[in-house]
Design an enzyme around this catalytic site. Structure first.
Site, mmCIF file in Angstrom:
data_model
loop_
_atom_site.group_PDB
_atom_site.id
_atom_site.type_symbol
_atom_site.label_atom_id
_atom_site.label_comp_id
_atom_site.label_asym_id
_atom_site.label_seq_id
_atom_site.Cartn_x
_atom_site.Cartn_y
_atom_site.Cartn_z
ATOM 1 N N ASP A 135 -13.720 54.573 25.846
ATOM 2 C CA ASP A 135 -14.566 53.760 26.116
ATOM 3 C C ASP A 135 -15.124 53.653 27.725
ATOM 4 O O ASP A 135 -14.887 52.457 27.958
ATOM 5 C CB ASP A 135 -14.945 52.915 25.538
ATOM 6 C CG ASP A 135 -16.237 51.538 25.128
ATOM 7 O OD1 ASP A 135 -17.895 52.421 25.424
ATOM 8 O OD2 ASP A 135 -16.032 51.166 24.174
ATOM 9 N N CYS B 100 -22.120 54.920 27.884
ATOM 10 C CA CYS B 100 -22.383 54.048 28.475
ATOM 11 C C CYS B 100 -23.923 54.261 29.886
ATOM 12 O O CYS B 100 -24.371 53.147 29.986
ATOM 13 C CB CYS B 100 -21.836 52.414 27.792
ATOM 14 S SG CYS B 100 -21.036 51.748 29.394
ATOM 15 N N ARG C 162 -16.475 50.543 16.317
ATOM 16 C CA ARG C 162 -15.423 49.851 15.381
ATOM 17 C C ARG C 162 -14.618 49.693 14.556
ATOM 18 O O ARG C 162 -13.277 50.456 13.869
ATOM 19 C CB ARG C 162 -14.890 48.482 16.185
ATOM 20 C CG ARG C 162 -14.426 48.459 17.897
ATOM 21 C CD ARG C 162 -14.516 46.368 18.058
ATOM 22 N NE ARG C 162 -15.703 46.378 18.227
ATOM 23 C CZ ARG C 162 -16.546 46.108 19.563
ATOM 24 N NH1 ARG C 162 -16.216 46.577 20.440
ATOM 25 N NH2 ARG C 162 -17.838 44.278 19.540
ATOM 26 N N ASP D 259 -6.046 49.924 29.989
ATOM 27 C CA ASP D 259 -7.098 49.256 31.092
ATOM 28 C C ASP D 259 -6.615 48.835 32.629
ATOM 29 O O ASP D 259 -5.292 48.895 32.284
ATOM 30 C CB ASP D 259 -7.396 47.717 30.427
ATOM 31 C CG ASP D 259 -8.872 47.668 30.508
ATOM 32 O OD1 ASP D 259 -9.989 48.728 30.143
ATOM 33 O OD2 ASP D 259 -10.083 47.086 31.777
HETATM 34 N N1 SAH Z 1 -13.612 49.965 24.137
HETATM 35 C C1 SAH Z 1 -14.210 48.230 25.177
HETATM 36 C C2 SAH Z 1 -15.265 47.813 25.939
HETATM 37 C C3 SAH Z 1 -15.044 48.225 27.179
HETATM 38 S S1 SAH Z 1 -15.731 48.241 28.885
HETATM 39 C C4 SAH Z 1 -14.457 47.173 24.038
HETATM 40 O O1 SAH Z 1 -14.747 47.582 22.481
HETATM 41 O O2 SAH Z 1 -14.592 46.065 23.879
HETATM 42 C C5 SAH Z 1 -14.608 49.084 29.972
HETATM 43 C C6 SAH Z 1 -13.322 48.982 30.546
HETATM 44 O O3 SAH Z 1 -13.331 50.283 31.182
HETATM 45 C C7 SAH Z 1 -13.431 47.097 31.230
HETATM 46 O O4 SAH Z 1 -12.333 46.837 31.211
HETATM 47 C C8 SAH Z 1 -12.885 48.180 32.773
HETATM 48 O O5 SAH Z 1 -11.474 47.116 33.077
HETATM 49 C C9 SAH Z 1 -12.170 49.281 32.220
HETATM 50 N N2 SAH Z 1 -12.288 50.578 33.088
HETATM 51 C C10 SAH Z 1 -12.791 50.553 34.426
HETATM 52 N N3 SAH Z 1 -12.418 51.544 35.115
HETATM 53 C C11 SAH Z 1 -11.099 51.738 34.828
HETATM 54 C C12 SAH Z 1 -9.942 52.961 34.921
HETATM 55 N N4 SAH Z 1 -10.213 53.103 35.741
HETATM 56 N N5 SAH Z 1 -9.025 53.081 34.578
HETATM 57 C C13 SAH Z 1 -8.456 51.918 33.129
HETATM 58 N N6 SAH Z 1 -9.516 51.101 32.708
HETATM 59 C C14 SAH Z 1 -10.693 50.912 33.649
#
Ligand code: SAH
Length: 395
Positions: free
Chosen positions: A299, A339, A211, A249
């Site tokens: 991510d 991840c 970040r 998201d």
């Molecule tokens: N980058 C974030 C963490 C991401 S976790 C941070 O630093 O805090 C992964 C996220 O992807 C979750 O919030 C989940 O709701 C979202 N997600 C999962 N599948 C998805 C999709 N197909 N399209 C959009 N968002 C998705």
């Protein structure tokens, strides 16, 4: 004294334990002597009877045993478990300053298989993800208070992997009352964290350093943050002086908290756009609209929960990376992550290279990325290197 229950391996299947990998898979087991209860300690031996390890047994899981110790003289009792926890927390003395959020325990990599603990200020949130960690459930709350100096401990044992271990989900306070809201400050940005209802333990501490990198790269750029959750990368980019940040998201709750976090930090709402959408579809839409970005962040959630899902996951990673690459402005940056513990850094690199070839873009690796110093990885447990990323730059 009754003899310790024993897990005897098939001939030749002792190799991974001799290399100190902490998992015994069901297929490696020749026989079990005695009747070990789920989570109880067994002695693991080679076929010829040679001692290999003491481990937590679980007949329900494909990971039949998880190693506590390779030392034949070491008993697994309360003092042992407390010592492991104290060692884990002592390891966190080396940190990059700037945050009061920290991973305190990182499972196998800290010698505590199936236990994760994150600190958010005065509150710790634990995930108990294996029968062995469950065996010592009563201990984690008081031991975390004693070793880490937190005031409250909240349990978030509702991850999918619990079902693979035959354990029911459990959420609730272990020590103190359930915290209404928890706040941390990371590199000058305040985050409200939903420890009871958010994902995992509520926040992705592992991305802290990345970040900070995003904040640097975002200056004067149009930024796209895909899979934004509660806006970690988005707020960093805004604070770093991005011209505009679009965040995607599927979770409406996560987006609502992201907006609240943006307002709480006094960041300019006019520079932000929050999109509730599926990233796979939305990237294509942005491409159709002719959009380009100076910084794209990908991510995604864990596409490969286990080894079996790797091939399908690889296709999904390739797809989002390909479309993200097509959205890069000349000289634009891509921070792309996986991840999935089952996807190695090497495989991830190959997937990304394949995506670049298909997207017909030239990219350079500026840096390999990973989690911060509070996420140590055991050299014997490559799966512990679950978060890997690449900082790529388009020509
Ligand atoms: N980058 C974030 C963490 C991401 S976790 C941070 O630093 O805090 C992964 C996220 O992807 C979750 O919030 C989940 O709701 C979202 N997600 C999962 N599948 C998805 C999709 N197909 N399209 C959009 N968002 C998705």
């Amino acid at each position: 004294m009754t003899p310790e229950p024993k897990v005897v391996l098939k001939p030749g299947r002792e190799k991974s334990l001799r290399h100190r990998h902490p998992w015994v898979f069901s297929g490696a087991v020749d026989r079990v002597e005695g009747e070990p209860a789920p989570g109880s300690t067994v002695v693991v031996t080679a076929h010829d009877g040679a001692f290999l390890a003491r481990a937590a047994y679980n007949a329900q899981s494909q990971i039949r045993a998880r190693v506590w110790s390779f030392d034949p003289k070491e008993n697994v009792d309360e003092a042992f478990v407390r010592r492991r926890l104290a060692d884990s927390i002592a390891r966190r003395a080396i940190v990059r300053p700037g945050s009061d959020g920290q991973r305190l325990v990182h499972g196998e990599s800290d010698g505590l298989p199936g236990l994760v603990a994150d600190r958010y200020g005065d509150t710790a949130v634990v995930q108990i993800l294996s029968a062995g960690a469950e065996r010592w459930r009563e201990l984690w709350g008081p031991a975390l208070v004693a070793a880490a100096g937190v005031k409250a401990v909240f349990e978030r044992s509702d991850a999918e992997v619990r079902t693979l271990e035959g354990l029911p989900p459990r959420v609730g306070p272990l020590v103190g009352a359930a915290p209404a809201t928890v706040r941390i400050e990371e590199d000058g940005i305040a985050y409200e964290i939903d420890v009871a209802g958010g994902q995992k333990t509520g926040f992705y501490l592992d991305q802290r350093d990345n970040r900070a990198l995003a904040a640097t790269l975002a200056k004067d750029a149009d930024v796209l943050n895909a899979f934004c959750y509660t806006g970690g990368f988005s707020l960093s980019a805004l604070a770093g002086g991005a011209r505009h940040v679009a965040s995607i998201d599927t979770s409406a709750e996560a987006l609502a908290l992201a907006r609240r976090n943006m307002a709480a930090n006094g960041l300019d709402e006019a520079r932000a756009e929050w999109v509730e959408a599926d990233v796979f579809a939305h990237l294509r839409k942005l491409r159709d609209q002719g959009k380009h970005y100076g910084l794209v962040i990908l991510d995604p959630p864990k596409f490969a929960p286990t080894e079996r899902h790797v091939e399908k996951a690889a296709r999904a990673y390739k797809d989002i990376n390909l479309w993200a690459m097509k959205l890069l402005a000349p000289g634009g940056h891509l921070l792309t992550f996986s991840c999935s513990g089952a996807v190695s850094p090497d495989l991830f690199g190959k997937i990304v290279a394949g995506a670049a070839a298909d997207a017909r873009v030239d990219l350079q690796v500026r840096r390999h990325l990973g989690p911060g110093l509070d996420h140590p990885v055991s050299v014997h447990f490559p799966e512990g290197e679950y978060l890997k990323g690449l900082w790529l730059q388009a020509s």
